[in-house]
Design an enzyme around this catalytic site. Structure first.
Site, PDB file in Angstrom:
ATOM      1  N   TYR A 102      71.629 -78.805 -21.699  1.00  0.00           N
ATOM      2  CA  TYR A 102      73.027 -79.009 -21.346  1.00  0.00           C
ATOM      3  C   TYR A 102      73.394 -78.202 -20.097  1.00  0.00           C
ATOM      4  O   TYR A 102      73.950 -78.748 -19.140  1.00  0.00           O
ATOM      5  CB  TYR A 102      73.912 -78.611 -22.528  1.00  0.00           C
ATOM      6  CG  TYR A 102      75.387 -78.786 -22.290  1.00  0.00           C
ATOM      7  CD1 TYR A 102      75.955 -80.059 -22.300  1.00  0.00           C
ATOM      8  CD2 TYR A 102      76.207 -77.698 -22.065  1.00  0.00           C
ATOM      9  CE1 TYR A 102      77.317 -80.230 -22.088  1.00  0.00           C
ATOM     10  CE2 TYR A 102      77.574 -77.861 -21.860  1.00  0.00           C
ATOM     11  CZ  TYR A 102      78.124 -79.124 -21.870  1.00  0.00           C
ATOM     12  OH  TYR A 102      79.470 -79.288 -21.661  1.00  0.00           O
ATOM     13  N   LYS A 106      74.511 -79.546 -16.328  1.00  0.00           N
ATOM     14  CA  LYS A 106      75.811 -79.179 -15.764  1.00  0.00           C
ATOM     15  C   LYS A 106      75.652 -78.403 -14.457  1.00  0.00           C
ATOM     16  O   LYS A 106      76.455 -78.560 -13.545  1.00  0.00           O
ATOM     17  CB  LYS A 106      76.629 -78.377 -16.780  1.00  0.00           C
ATOM     18  CG  LYS A 106      77.003 -79.180 -18.024  1.00  0.00           C
ATOM     19  CD  LYS A 106      77.834 -80.392 -17.649  1.00  0.00           C
ATOM     20  CE  LYS A 106      78.353 -81.125 -18.861  1.00  0.00           C
ATOM     21  NZ  LYS A 106      79.305 -82.181 -18.515  1.00  0.00           N
ATOM     22  N   SER A 137      84.752 -80.762 -29.657  1.00  0.00           N
ATOM     23  CA  SER A 137      84.416 -82.161 -29.445  1.00  0.00           C
ATOM     24  C   SER A 137      83.749 -82.700 -30.692  1.00  0.00           C
ATOM     25  O   SER A 137      83.364 -81.956 -31.586  1.00  0.00           O
ATOM     26  CB  SER A 137      83.515 -82.326 -28.214  1.00  0.00           C
ATOM     27  OG  SER A 137      82.412 -81.471 -28.284  1.00  0.00           O
TER      28      SER A 137
END
Length: 153
Positions: A102, A106, A137
């Site tokens: 991740y 990013k 989320s």
């Protein structure tokens, strides 16, 4: 005034993005503001996450927004106006344990959009990157030992 039109797009499916961009441009003629806000993440130790899942994360978080932006960009350049926004993550600036894929995706996105910002200045196209801290989320809880299923959307 245009009526809203719902167009489904899976940004991790790079092959369909060009067609979706064409559909949008054919429908409306232009895009004034592009907000890249889709994301996917996984939590797990580097050695526990498959390369296939690493690639899926990179497709959704880096190649998806880049591909969509590149598909819309020629229209903005020809009109010499537009705004592109990347909703990214603080992990695009710093990495934390158990988020390697991740954070890497990013970081890559921040680098791309920082360069794009400098390149688009001459065309009066604004490029912004928003790096919020941790947010809540949707999450699917994986079965024990099933890191592949530990995907956040």
């Amino acid at each position: 005034t245009y009526a809203p039109k719902l167009i489904l797009l899976d940004v991790s499916d790079i092959n369909c993005i060009q067609d979706v961009a064409k559909e949008i441009l054919n429908c409306y003629g232009c895009v004034d503001i592009l907000i890249n806000n889709a994301s996917m993440k996984v939590k797990g130790a580097v050695q526990s996450i498959s390369l296939q899942l690493d690639k899926k994360i990179m497709d959704a978080n880096y190649f998806g927004p880049v591909t969509l932006t590149k598909a819309i960009l020629p229209n903005m350049i020809s009109r010499r106006t537009g705004q592109i926004v990347l909703i990214n993550s603080i992990q695009g600036k710093l990495g934390i344990p158990f988020r390697a894929a991740y954070a890497a995706s990013k970081h890559a996105a921040v680098g791309f959009f920082d360069c794009l910002r400098a390149e688009m200045e001459e065309f009066d196209i604004s490029v912004s990157t928003v790096n919020p801290t941790f947010i809540c989320s949707y999450h699917r809880q994986p079965a024990p030992g099933n890191w592949e299923a530990s995907i956040w959307k």
